[in-house]
Design a protein around this motif. Structure first.
Motif, PDB file in Angstrom:
ATOM      1  N   UNK A  28       0.827  -1.208   0.000  1.00 26.96           N
ATOM      2  CA  UNK A  28       0.000   0.000   0.000  1.00 26.96           C
ATOM      3  C   UNK A  28       0.858   1.252   0.000  1.00 26.96           C
ATOM      4  N   UNK A  29       1.987   1.224   0.691  1.00 31.41           N
ATOM      5  CA  UNK A  29       2.915   2.355   0.676  1.00 31.41           C
ATOM      6  C   UNK A  29       3.367   2.631  -0.757  1.00 31.41           C
ATOM      7  N   UNK A  30       3.729   1.564  -1.463  1.00 35.23           N
ATOM      8  CA  UNK A  30       4.146   1.723  -2.853  1.00 35.23           C
ATOM      9  C   UNK A  30       3.020   2.198  -3.746  1.00 35.23           C
ATOM     10  N   UNK A  31       1.805   1.698  -3.510  1.00 34.93           N
ATOM     11  CA  UNK A  31       0.662   2.102  -4.324  1.00 34.93           C
ATOM     12  C   UNK A  31       0.356   3.588  -4.145  1.00 34.93           C
ATOM     13  N   UNK A  32       0.470   4.086  -2.919  1.00 36.51           N
ATOM     14  CA  UNK A  32       0.234   5.510  -2.674  1.00 36.51           C
ATOM     15  C   UNK A  32       1.288   6.371  -3.354  1.00 36.51           C
ATOM     16  N   UNK A  33       2.536   5.913  -3.332  1.00 33.64           N
ATOM     17  CA  UNK A  33       3.607   6.669  -3.986  1.00 33.64           C
ATOM     18  C   UNK A  33       3.359   6.753  -5.487  1.00 33.64           C
ATOM     19  N   UNK A  34       2.955   5.625  -6.090  1.00 32.60           N
ATOM     20  CA  UNK A  34       2.665   5.620  -7.529  1.00 32.60           C
ATOM     21  C   UNK A  34       1.463   6.495  -7.845  1.00 32.60           C
ATOM     22  N   UNK A  35       0.449   6.420  -6.987  1.00 30.81           N
ATOM     23  CA  UNK A  35      -0.754   7.210  -7.215  1.00 30.81           C
ATOM     24  C   UNK A  35      -0.457   8.710  -7.156  1.00 30.81           C
ATOM     25  N   UNK A  37       2.374  10.165  -7.832  1.00 30.01           N
ATOM     26  CA  UNK A  37       3.172  10.536  -9.005  1.00 30.01           C
ATOM     27  C   UNK A  37       2.308  10.637 -10.261  1.00 30.01           C
ATOM     28  N   UNK A  38       1.258   9.811 -10.346  1.00 26.99           N
ATOM     29  CA  UNK A  38       0.425   9.772 -11.547  1.00 26.99           C
ATOM     30  C   UNK A  38      -0.776  10.712 -11.480  1.00 26.99           C
ATOM     31  N   UNK A  39      -1.142  11.165 -10.283  1.00 27.59           N
ATOM     32  CA  UNK A  39      -2.335  11.990 -10.111  1.00 27.59           C
ATOM     33  C   UNK A  39      -2.194  13.333 -10.833  1.00 27.59           C
ATOM     34  N   UNK A  41      -4.554  15.898 -10.561  1.00 26.84           N
ATOM     35  CA  UNK A  41      -5.129  16.991  -9.774  1.00 26.84           C
ATOM     36  C   UNK A  41      -4.179  17.445  -8.672  1.00 26.84           C
ATOM     37  N   UNK A  42      -3.900  18.752  -8.577  1.00 24.77           N
ATOM     38  CA  UNK A  42      -3.056  19.244  -7.474  1.00 24.77           C
ATOM     39  C   UNK A  42      -3.646  18.904  -6.107  1.00 24.77           C
ATOM     40  N   UNK A  43      -4.978  19.020  -5.973  1.00 24.98           N
ATOM     41  CA  UNK A  43      -5.619  18.680  -4.705  1.00 24.98           C
ATOM     42  C   UNK A  43      -5.457  17.197  -4.417  1.00 24.98           C
ATOM     43  N   UNK A  44      -5.631  16.376  -5.450  1.00 26.75           N
ATOM     44  CA  UNK A  44      -5.478  14.938  -5.266  1.00 26.75           C
ATOM     45  C   UNK A  44      -4.072  14.576  -4.815  1.00 26.75           C
ATOM     46  N   UNK A  45      -3.065  15.201  -5.440  1.00 24.76           N
ATOM     47  CA  UNK A  45      -1.677  14.920  -5.036  1.00 24.76           C
ATOM     48  C   UNK A  45      -1.435  15.341  -3.593  1.00 24.76           C
ATOM     49  N   UNK A  46      -2.037  16.450  -3.190  1.00 23.30           N
ATOM     50  CA  UNK A  46      -1.847  16.938  -1.822  1.00 23.30           C
ATOM     51  C   UNK A  46      -2.502  15.993  -0.814  1.00 23.30           C
ATOM     52  N   UNK A  47      -3.680  15.513  -1.149  1.00 21.51           N
ATOM     53  CA  UNK A  47      -4.382  14.588  -0.248  1.00 21.51           C
ATOM     54  C   UNK A  47      -3.596  13.284  -0.101  1.00 21.51           C
ATOM     55  N   UNK A  48      -3.114  12.748  -1.222  1.00 24.23           N
ATOM     56  CA  UNK A  48      -2.325  11.520  -1.149  1.00 24.23           C
ATOM     57  C   UNK A  48      -1.049  11.760  -0.350  1.00 24.23           C
TER      58      UNK A  48
END
Length: 237
Positions: A28-35, A37-39, A41-48
């Motif tokens: 899950x740590x790796x999945x969040x890092x990939x998400x 990087x690929x997101x 939306x600026x808001x989406x990247x901030x939330x992740x």
């Protein structure tokens, strides 16, 4: 025949429930890092980013990742040649839950019955599924199943005429209806086949697979990829 004192089970479960609530799995740590990087939306990247920071703090400080520390759900694979001593396996697991949730200052969410809503005060009883397997080993898998996601669970008995498309539509539409209630990021566990309760158990077991792990059957793996694409295309964050 190998013997095992159930006191060892209690100690292992006690440790297990604390660690599972405080340390996010590396998949899950790796999945969040990939998400992140690929997101797009600026808001989406901030939330992740906040989710990743939260996981780091939780692991470093031995604090729960989430305030909802879940219903204690166990999958037990018990070797038929293993002899357990010192008590009952189920009692040993329940005692481990009691000790672990007290030791880790984890929220106790379980009530004695759904009508009077009186809290048991120790997060028991846990839900335990048993499988008898070959050998003399004992494997115990634990998941802290959050109430938000559990409340969004659904089962539908399809007719053969519904076909694959009918099942896929049901899953996607249910995810859309659930929205943010299961507390994103969401892992959709899907169980198909068997009877009413078997399909639900398969869905729960599916949640235990590593994030991104494909079904060993190529045709089913292709359906998983299609399903994931359709869910992500809904635009739900």
């Amino acid at each position: 025949m190998r013997s095992l004192d159930v006191a060892q089970v209690t100690a292992a479960v006690q440790k297990m429930v604390v660690e599972a609530n405080c340390v996010l799995g590396q998949d899950m740590v790796g999945a969040l890092a990939r998400a992140q990087a690929e997101e797009q939306s600026p808001l989406g990247r901030r939330v992740i980013g906040h989710l990743r920071e939260n996981a780091q703090i939780a692991a470093a400080e031995s604090l729960p990742i989430c305030q909802d520390t879940g219903i204690s759900v166990f999958f037990v694979e018990l070797g038929q040649d293993l002899h357990l001593t010192g008590g009952l396996l189920g009692d040993a697991i329940q005692e481990g839950v009691r000790r672990g949730y007290a030791e880790g200052y984890l929220r106790k969410s379980i009530v004695k019955n759904p009508f009077d809503r009186v809290n048991t005060g120790d997060n028991t009883p846990a839900v335990i599924h048993y499988d008898i397997v070959e050998g003399d080993g004992l494997k115990i898998t634990f998941t802290a199943k959050g109430g938000g996601s559990e409340n969004m669970s659904a089962v539908k008995m399809h007719t053969p005429a519904d076909g694959t498309e009918g099942m896929m539509n049901f899953i996607v539409n249910h995810v859309k209806r659930s929205g943010a209630n299961p507390c994103p990021p969401i892992i959709a566990g899907v169980g198909i086949g068997g009877d009413f309760e078997k399909s639900a158990i398969l869905a729960k077991k599916a949640l235990l697979r590593s994030v991104g792990e494909a079904n060993p059957d190529p045709a089913t793996a292709a359906l998983e990829r299609e399903l994931l694409g359709r869910i992500n295309a809904t635009g739900l964050g």
